[in-house]
Motif scaffolding. Structure first.
Motif, PDB file in Angstrom:
ATOM      1  N   ALA A   6     -57.702   9.933  87.804  1.00  0.00           N
ATOM      2  CA  ALA A   6     -57.474  11.081  88.499  1.00  0.00           C
ATOM      3  C   ALA A   6     -57.196  12.366  87.512  1.00  0.00           C
ATOM      4  N   GLU A   7     -56.891  12.113  86.372  1.00  0.00           N
ATOM      5  CA  GLU A   7     -56.792  13.233  85.380  1.00  0.00           C
ATOM      6  C   GLU A   7     -58.257  13.879  85.250  1.00  0.00           C
ATOM      7  N   ILE A   8     -59.251  13.019  84.847  1.00  0.00           N
ATOM      8  CA  ILE A   8     -60.523  13.167  84.487  1.00  0.00           C
ATOM      9  C   ILE A   8     -61.291  13.802  85.873  1.00  0.00           C
ATOM     10  N   LEU A   9     -60.760  13.322  87.014  1.00  0.00           N
ATOM     11  CA  LEU A   9     -61.453  13.845  88.342  1.00  0.00           C
ATOM     12  C   LEU A   9     -61.067  15.521  88.420  1.00  0.00           C
ATOM     13  N   ALA A  10     -59.691  15.497  88.253  1.00  0.00           N
ATOM     14  CA  ALA A  10     -59.328  16.935  88.476  1.00  0.00           C
ATOM     15  C   ALA A  10     -59.810  18.020  87.356  1.00  0.00           C
ATOM     16  N   LEU A  11     -59.695  17.456  86.111  1.00  0.00           N
ATOM     17  CA  LEU A  11     -60.393  18.384  84.941  1.00  0.00           C
ATOM     18  C   LEU A  11     -61.887  18.653  85.245  1.00  0.00           C
ATOM     19  N   ALA A  12     -62.602  17.738  85.453  1.00  0.00           N
ATOM     20  CA  ALA A  12     -64.092  17.806  85.432  1.00  0.00           C
ATOM     21  C   ALA A  12     -64.391  18.817  86.700  1.00  0.00           C
ATOM     22  N   THR A  13     -63.601  18.623  87.907  1.00  0.00           N
ATOM     23  CA  THR A  13     -63.856  19.386  89.118  1.00  0.00           C
ATOM     24  C   THR A  13     -63.409  21.027  88.561  1.00  0.00           C
ATOM     25  N   LYS A  14     -62.357  21.165  88.321  1.00  0.00           N
ATOM     26  CA  LYS A  14     -61.954  22.540  87.467  1.00  0.00           C
ATOM     27  C   LYS A  14     -63.142  22.971  86.520  1.00  0.00           C
ATOM     28  N   ALA A  15     -63.266  22.183  85.692  1.00  0.00           N
ATOM     29  CA  ALA A  15     -64.492  22.599  84.862  1.00  0.00           C
ATOM     30  C   ALA A  15     -65.666  22.971  85.274  1.00  0.00           C
ATOM     31  N   ALA A  16     -66.028  22.267  86.347  1.00  0.00           N
ATOM     32  CA  ALA A  16     -67.492  22.661  87.254  1.00  0.00           C
ATOM     33  C   ALA A  16     -67.090  24.077  87.981  1.00  0.00           C
ATOM     34  N   ARG A  17     -65.857  24.452  88.496  1.00  0.00           N
ATOM     35  CA  ARG A  17     -65.781  25.514  89.219  1.00  0.00           C
ATOM     36  C   ARG A  17     -65.753  26.437  88.209  1.00  0.00           C
ATOM     37  N   GLY A  18     -65.408  26.468  87.158  1.00  0.00           N
ATOM     38  CA  GLY A  18     -65.255  27.527  85.876  1.00  0.00           C
ATOM     39  C   GLY A  18     -66.486  27.885  85.354  1.00  0.00           C
ATOM     40  N   ALA A  19     -67.435  26.836  85.570  1.00  0.00           N
ATOM     41  CA  ALA A  19     -68.823  26.974  84.901  1.00  0.00           C
ATOM     42  C   ALA A  19     -69.734  27.590  85.971  1.00  0.00           C
ATOM     43  N   GLY A  20     -69.259  27.662  87.307  1.00  0.00           N
ATOM     44  CA  GLY A  20     -70.014  28.252  88.334  1.00  0.00           C
ATOM     45  C   GLY A  20     -70.588  27.411  89.372  1.00  0.00           C
ATOM     46  N   ALA A  21     -70.001  26.081  89.534  1.00  0.00           N
ATOM     47  CA  ALA A  21     -70.308  25.208  90.614  1.00  0.00           C
ATOM     48  C   ALA A  21     -69.540  25.615  91.979  1.00  0.00           C
ATOM     49  N   PRO A  22     -70.347  25.553  93.135  1.00  0.00           N
ATOM     50  CA  PRO A  22     -69.253  25.834  94.401  1.00  0.00           C
ATOM     51  C   PRO A  22     -68.615  24.620  94.385  1.00  0.00           C
ATOM     52  N   PRO A  23     -67.323  25.004  95.416  1.00  0.00           N
ATOM     53  CA  PRO A  23     -66.400  23.908  95.406  1.00  0.00           C
ATOM     54  C   PRO A  23     -66.656  22.641  95.744  1.00  0.00           C
ATOM     55  N   GLY A  24     -67.710  22.286  96.602  1.00  0.00           N
ATOM     56  CA  GLY A  24     -68.102  21.066  97.229  1.00  0.00           C
ATOM     57  C   GLY A  24     -68.717  20.079  96.038  1.00  0.00           C
ATOM     58  N   GLN A  25     -69.783  20.896  95.260  1.00  0.00           N
ATOM     59  CA  GLN A  25     -70.496  20.286  94.353  1.00  0.00           C
ATOM     60  C   GLN A  25     -69.449  19.799  93.189  1.00  0.00           C
ATOM     61  N   ALA A  26     -68.443  20.948  92.917  1.00  0.00           N
ATOM     62  CA  ALA A  26     -67.809  20.675  91.842  1.00  0.00           C
ATOM     63  C   ALA A  26     -66.661  19.480  92.171  1.00  0.00           C
ATOM     64  N   ALA A  27     -66.404  19.166  93.334  1.00  0.00           N
ATOM     65  CA  ALA A  27     -65.696  17.819  93.542  1.00  0.00           C
ATOM     66  C   ALA A  27     -66.205  16.756  93.582  1.00  0.00           C
ATOM     67  N   GLN A  28     -67.888  17.043  93.889  1.00  0.00           N
ATOM     68  CA  GLN A  28     -68.559  15.726  93.588  1.00  0.00           C
ATOM     69  C   GLN A  28     -68.855  15.269  92.300  1.00  0.00           C
ATOM     70  N   PHE A  29     -68.917  16.541  91.595  1.00  0.00           N
ATOM     71  CA  PHE A  29     -69.124  16.289  89.963  1.00  0.00           C
ATOM     72  C   PHE A  29     -67.936  15.585  89.438  1.00  0.00           C
TER      73      PHE A  29
END
Length: 168
Positions: A6-29
């Motif tokens: 869960a910690e990795i999932l949340a952090l990786a999602t936020k990292a993808a958002r911070g790097a410019g990914a749209p919310p849906g793709q960030a969540a999948q990442f």
């Protein structure tokens, strides 16, 4: 240090958002990243994918999987060939994070032949705590910080922060 899925999932999602990914793709990442590291795959794959945003595999892999899923609508199973390029391990992690049963039935250097069963839930194995990825965690934390609103009087007046309603 060790991390939960869960910690990795949340952090990786936020990292993808911070790097410019749209919310849906960030969540999948985020889901794929937790699966990727939980399986002991290289954190470098994740960092390379994040570095390519706002394009690259974080946007392309979900599109390829969606294309296959749409073609499977109404069918019990579907076989498809997909281009994975240089991100074979990351693509595999995306497949493993799907809610339905998915398998790679054949591998070529930059192509997978996959089989999906959209009506069959994916088997889930409990994942152990994730270790050995401290550098990736550090880099993802820096990317995630880009999603924070800067602390200023103007941001507080615009509604950022808890304001005066936080009384705990």
């Amino acid at each position: 240090m060790s991390w939960s899925r869960a910690e990795i999932l949340a952090l990786a999602t936020k990292a993808a958002r911070g790097a410019g990914a749209p919310p849906g793709q960030a969540a999948q990442f985020g889901q794929a990243a937790a699966q990727h590291l939980g399986r002991g795959r290289s954190a470098d794959d994740l960092l390379r994918a994040l570095a390519q945003l706002p394009s690259g595999p974080i946007l392309q892999i979900p599109v390829e999987i969606s294309r296959v899923m749409i073609s499977a609508e109404g069918q019990q199973s579907i076989d498809a060939s997909v281009e994975v390029g240089a991100y074979a391990a990351l693509f595999e992690s995306y497949l493993e994070s799907l809610p339905c049963k998915a398998a790679i039935t054949a591998r070529k250097p930059e192509t997978f032949h996959i089989m999906l069963e959209p009506n069959v839930p994916a088997p889930r194995e409990p994942l152990d705590r994730i270790t050995g990825c401290d550098l990736a965690i550090e880099k993802m934390t820096a990317l995630a910080a880009r999603t924070f609103v800067p602390e200023s009087e103007a941001s507080r007046l615009a509604g950022a922060g808890a304001g005066l309603t936080d009384n705990d």
